[in-house]
Each structure stands twice: as C-alpha cells, then as structure tokens.
Motif scaffolding. Structure first.
Motif, PDB file in Angstrom:
ATOM      1  N   VAL A   1       0.432   5.339   0.825  1.00  0.00           N
ATOM      2  CA  VAL A   1      -0.217   6.178   1.325  1.00  0.00           C
ATOM      3  C   VAL A   1      -0.221   7.827   1.061  1.00  0.00           C
ATOM      4  CG1 VAL A   1      -1.228   4.282   3.196  1.00  0.00           C
ATOM      5  CG2 VAL A   1       0.694   6.202   3.668  1.00  0.00           C
TER       6      VAL A   1
ATOM      7  N   VAL B   1       0.684  -1.464   0.147  1.00  0.00           N
ATOM      8  CA  VAL B   1      -0.246  -0.052   0.127  1.00  0.00           C
ATOM      9  C   VAL B   1       1.058   1.226  -0.228  1.00  0.00           C
ATOM     10  CG1 VAL B   1      -0.419  -0.096   2.835  1.00  0.00           C
ATOM     11  CG2 VAL B   1      -1.858   0.979   1.208  1.00  0.00           C
TER      12      VAL B   1
ATOM     13  N   VAL C   1      -5.149   5.799   1.247  1.00  0.00           N
ATOM     14  CA  VAL C   1      -4.778   4.630   0.820  1.00  0.00           C
ATOM     15  C   VAL C   1      -4.473   5.617  -0.686  1.00  0.00           C
ATOM     16  CG1 VAL C   1      -4.526   2.456  -0.848  1.00  0.00           C
ATOM     17  CG2 VAL C   1      -5.283   3.083   1.151  1.00  0.00           C
TER      18      VAL C   1
END
Length: 231
Positions: A135, A133, A196
């Motif tokens: 962010v 991920v 995200v």
C-alpha cells in the motif's frame, strides 16, 4: 468411436470442420497421417493434432500464476488474456474460477467444470482467499480490528464480511477475505484511507500457489486439491 466424432469431442468442432482437418493432413494416428473420417478410434490409439496429443478426458482443473497485464476473459480488445498462456487443446472450453484484475498477479484457477467453480465463487460459500498487498501509506495496527469488524465500501449498504489482516511490513500485509466483491481488496483499503499499489493472490481455499511456478506458468491440480472444494 469414429475419428471425426473423436475430433469433434476433443477439439469442440463440427464434423465438417473435422473433415477439413483430415483433408489438410493435420491429424495423425499412431504416427501416421490419416484422412479417413470413419476410422475407428480405440483406447490404444494415439491421436495427434498439430503435434498435440488428443484424448477423451473428464473435467480439467489447472492453477496458473497470472502475470500482470493479462485479463481473465476470453476476449479483450486491449490486453492479452490468460488463456493464450495455456499450451493445451481447446483452452476456450475453460473458464476462470475467481477472476483477478489485469494489474493483479498470482493464483488463478481454471476449469471446465461449472459446478466446481460455483463452489468457489458462490456468495453463499465461505471460500477464503489470501492476498499479499503493498500500500501507499504506512499501515496502522488499528486496521486489523477495522477489517475484522467489516468495513463499508463506497456504494455498498452492508459491511464486508470479517477479514483477517496480517501486517508484515510498514506498507506490506497479507489479507484474507471470504467474499469476491468487485475490486474488493482495493476498495477495503480505500475505505480506511489507503491505496493499494500492488496485489498478489497466494491462496484460494486450501490451494496455495506453487512457489516455483513462474509468472505465466501453470500446472494441473492434484486430485486432492480438486476435492478440497467439494467438502
């Protein structure tokens, strides 16, 4: 087995539809066009439809590296579906075991085995899924403990199950969850005040996405990978 029944089984069509394929000279057996629906098909026959070899098979299991912009459903009015990426006979018989959002990339498992996929997606099962991920805001080490304890998602009463967060960059991390709530990873980061920007699934259970599998490419799962979800 009669050829029309064989076609019905392998292509998921009616005998009438199979008869039309034969009349339209779209079926070859052992390299020759065949029009007889009653022809007997044996194990040593090579049957082809539009150049694709047909065979009576058991359950099918695939991994796919899902590109961005593709959806995990058979029909969508606005986006292409992952099933158009499959150059196989009757992709409509398959379903996704653990969907991804349209803007999420990475590992997708596809099968026609409902019991097998249930072992992956059932809330009662503890099946780990790991995501990479990126962010919007810098990550704080405190997020590791927050996720490990469970966070409260908007609109939910119960905390999420404990999740493992591994921070690998200022705005990059790997997160491992054991649930499949709607938009869960995005909502978890939103719950701690972050957003995200990119999400990519690397692993489901013991099955990891092949590093050399390009976006849009797929392969069959090995017997060992299939069996890993039966434990």
């Amino acid at each position: 087995m009669r050829l029309d029944k064989f076609l019905g089984t392998t292509l998921g069509i009616t005998r009438r539809e199979a008869g039309k394929l034969l009349r339209d000279k779209m079926i070859e057996v052992n390299g020759s066009v065949v029009k007889s629906a009653s022809m007997q098909i044996t194990d040593d026959c090579d049957v082809e439809f539009n150049g694709r070899s047909l065979a009576l098979t058991g359950p099918q299991y695939y991994m796919l590296n899902k590109p961005e912009g593709f959806v995990c459903s058979h029909v969508d009015d606005h986006n292409p579906t992952v099933f158009v990426l499959l150059d196989i006979v009757s992709p409509e018989k398959l379903h996704v075991a653990g969907r991804l959002d349209g803007d999420t990339t990475g590992l997708v498992l596809l099968t026609d085995d409902g019991q097998w996929s249930h072992r992956i997606t059932s809330p009662r099962r503890v099946c780990e899924k790991t995501y990479y991920v990126e962010v919007a805001d810098p990550l704080d080490e405190s997020a590791i403990e927050l996720f490990a304890n469970g966070v409260e998602l908007r609109g939910e009463k119960d905390l999420t199950r404990p999740a493992k967060l591994e921070i690998v960059g200022e705005r990059e991390a790997f997160i491992t969850i054991t649930e499949g709530k709607y938009h869960q990873v995005k909502r978890m980061f939103a719950a701690i005040g972050n957003k995200v920007e990119a999400l990519h699934r690397d692993r489901i259970g013991a099955v990891e996405l092949d590093e050399d599998l390009e976006p849009g490419e797929y392969r069959k799962l090995t017997p060992e990978e299939v069996a890993s979800f039966n434990k």
